[in-house]
Design a protein around this motif. Structure first.
Motif, PDB file in Angstrom:
ATOM      1  N   CYS A   1     -29.000  -4.631   8.779  1.00 37.20           N
ATOM      2  CA  CYS A   1     -28.494  -4.741   7.171  1.00 37.20           C
ATOM      3  C   CYS A   1     -27.074  -4.125   7.094  1.00 37.20           C
ATOM      4  CB  CYS A   1     -29.488  -4.062   6.472  1.00 37.20           C
ATOM      5  SG  CYS A   1     -29.879  -2.222   6.935  1.00 37.20           S
TER       6      CYS A   1
ATOM      7  N   GLY B   1     -25.824  -2.749   3.690  1.00 35.41           N
ATOM      8  CA  GLY B   1     -26.696  -3.345   2.980  1.00 35.41           C
ATOM      9  C   GLY B   1     -26.590  -3.661   1.364  1.00 35.41           C
TER      10      GLY B   1
ATOM     11  N   ASP C   1     -31.887  -1.496  10.669  1.00 35.08           N
ATOM     12  CA  ASP C   1     -30.663  -1.205  11.467  1.00 35.08           C
ATOM     13  C   ASP C   1     -30.726  -0.320  12.549  1.00 35.08           C
ATOM     14  OD1 ASP C   1     -27.445  -2.514  10.887  1.00 35.08           O
ATOM     15  OD2 ASP C   1     -27.501  -1.125  12.227  1.00 35.08           O
TER      16      ASP C   1
ATOM     17  N   VAL D   1     -34.434  -7.662   5.846  1.00 34.50           N
ATOM     18  CA  VAL D   1     -33.227  -7.950   6.079  1.00 34.50           C
ATOM     19  C   VAL D   1     -32.695  -6.975   7.446  1.00 34.50           C
ATOM     20  CG1 VAL D   1     -30.701  -7.566   5.341  1.00 34.50           C
ATOM     21  CG2 VAL D   1     -32.695  -7.839   3.497  1.00 34.50           C
TER      22      VAL D   1
ATOM     23  N   VAL E   1     -29.307  -5.477   0.353  1.00 34.80           N
ATOM     24  CA  VAL E   1     -30.201  -5.078   0.340  1.00 34.80           C
ATOM     25  C   VAL E   1     -30.462  -4.374  -1.167  1.00 34.80           C
ATOM     26  CG1 VAL E   1     -31.729  -2.913   0.946  1.00 34.80           C
ATOM     27  CG2 VAL E   1     -30.537  -4.282   2.826  1.00 34.80           C
TER      28      VAL E   1
ATOM     29  N   LEU F   1     -36.460   1.434   4.835  1.00 35.76           N
ATOM     30  CA  LEU F   1     -35.267   1.472   5.742  1.00 35.76           C
ATOM     31  C   LEU F   1     -36.048   2.111   6.937  1.00 35.76           C
ATOM     32  CD1 LEU F   1     -32.518   2.986   3.362  1.00 35.76           C
ATOM     33  CD2 LEU F   1     -33.466   0.654   3.631  1.00 35.76           C
TER      34      LEU F   1
ATOM     35  N   VAL G   1     -38.189  -4.876  -0.249  1.00 37.17           N
ATOM     36  CA  VAL G   1     -37.243  -5.128   0.865  1.00 37.17           C
ATOM     37  C   VAL G   1     -37.679  -4.120   1.955  1.00 37.17           C
ATOM     38  CG1 VAL G   1     -34.807  -5.435   1.575  1.00 37.17           C
ATOM     39  CG2 VAL G   1     -35.644  -5.753  -0.862  1.00 37.17           C
TER      40      VAL G   1
ATOM     41  N   ALA H   1     -35.488  -3.013   5.559  1.00 41.51           N
ATOM     42  CA  ALA H   1     -34.211  -3.332   5.979  1.00 41.51           C
ATOM     43  C   ALA H   1     -34.049  -2.458   7.327  1.00 41.51           C
ATOM     44  CB  ALA H   1     -33.001  -2.805   5.202  1.00 41.51           C
TER      45      ALA H   1
END
Ligand SMILES: C[S@@+](CC[C@H](N)C(=O)[O-])C[C@H]1O[C@@H](n2cnc3c(N)ncnc32)[C@H](O)[C@@H]1O
Length: 202
Positions: A50, A53, A70, A47, A56, A92, A66, A68
Motif C-alpha cells: 500500500c 496508502g 506493506d 491493498v 487506503v 494495517l 480495508v 493494507a
C-alpha cells in the motif's frame, strides 16, 4: 543485515528519506474512476504493497473494510497516523507479502505497483498468493506497470506475460480499458479487472 539482503529495510529507508518518486500524493485516477462507476465491490478489500496508502484512505472513507499490507514500517506508521487524523479505520499490517496470510479471503484486491516492485522470480508465487487471498468470484483491480525498459524495480509488466501469469481457470480477464494511467515516475500503468475463477492458480 545489509539492504540487499533485506529489501524491507531498503524500502523503509526510502520512505524515511522521502525518496518515493512513485507516490502520487493522491489516489490513482484509476481507483477514482472505478469508484465513480460503482465498479469496485466489497466490502472486504485488500491493498497489498500500500505504501503511503492514498487509496487506503479513499477506500476507508467510502466505507470499505480495508486491509493494507506493506513491509516498510514507516509507510505503515504514517498511514496509521493519517487514518487516525481523519477518524478512519483500516487493518494495517507490516508484513512481507511473500509470507503473509489473511484470516479470511477478500471480496476485492486493489493491486497498484506492488507486483512490479517484486523480483520477477517471485511473480508466480505472488500471483498464486493473490488467487488464494480472493474468494471465488472476487475481483482483482490491477494496475500493471509499463516501463518499456529492462531492469527494475519497477519491473515492466508485459501484457502477454501478465496474461500468462493470471490465466484461466484461476483468472478471467474482464475489463481491459485501452487507455493507460500516467505514473508519477514517468511510466504508465495498464488497468485491468480480473475475476477469480474456481480453478487452482498453478
Ligand atoms: C512502488 S511502491 C508502490 C506503493 C503504492 N502502492 C503506490 O502506488 O504508491 C511498492 C511498495 O511495495 C512494498 N513492497 C515491496 N515488496 C514487498 C513485500 N515483499 N512485502 C510487502 N511490501 C512490499 C514497498 O515497501 C512499497 O511500499
Amino acid at each position: 543485515m545489509n539492504e540487499e539482503r533485506n529489501p524491507a529495510a531498503s524500502w523503509d529507508r526510502r520512505y524515511r528519506e522521502g525518496d518515493i518518486p512513485w507516490d502520487r500524493g493522491e489516489p490513482s485516477p484509476a481507483l477514482v474512476d472505478w469508484l465513480a462507476r460503482g465498479r469496485l465491490g466489497g466490502p472486504r478489500v485488500l491493498v497489498p504493497g500500500c505504501g503511503a496508502g492514498h487509496e487506503v484512505v479513499m477506500l476507508a472513507g467510502r466505507g470499505f473494510h480495508v486491509t493494507a499490507v506493506d513491509f516498510a514500517a514507516s509507510a505503515i506508521e504514517s498511514l496509521a497516523r493519517r487514518l487516525a487524523e481523519q477518524g478512519l479505520d483500516a487493518d494495517l499490517e507490516c508484513a512481507d507479502l511473500l509470507h503473509w496470510q489473511p484470516a479470511a479471503p477478500f471480496d476485492a484486491i486493489y493491486e497498484q505497483t506492488s507486483l512490479c516492485a517484486l523480483e520477477p522470480g517471485n511473480w508466480r508465487a505472488y500471483a498464486d498468493a493473490l488467487a488464494g487471498w480472493l474468494r471465488p468470484g472476487g475481483e482483482l483491480f490491477a494496475l500493471f506497470m509499463q516501463t518499456a525498459r529492462a531492469g527494475g524495480p519497477p519491473w515492466h509488466c508485459d501484457p502477454i506475460a501478465m496474461h500468462r501469469l493470471f490465466r484461466a481457470p484461476a483468472w478471467h480477464w474482464l475489463d481491459v480499458p485501452a487507455r493507460t494511467v500516467p505514473h508519477p515516475a514517468g511510466f504508465h500503468e495498464r488497468p485491468a479487472v480480473l475475476r477469480r475463477g474456481t480453478g487452482r492458480a498453478s
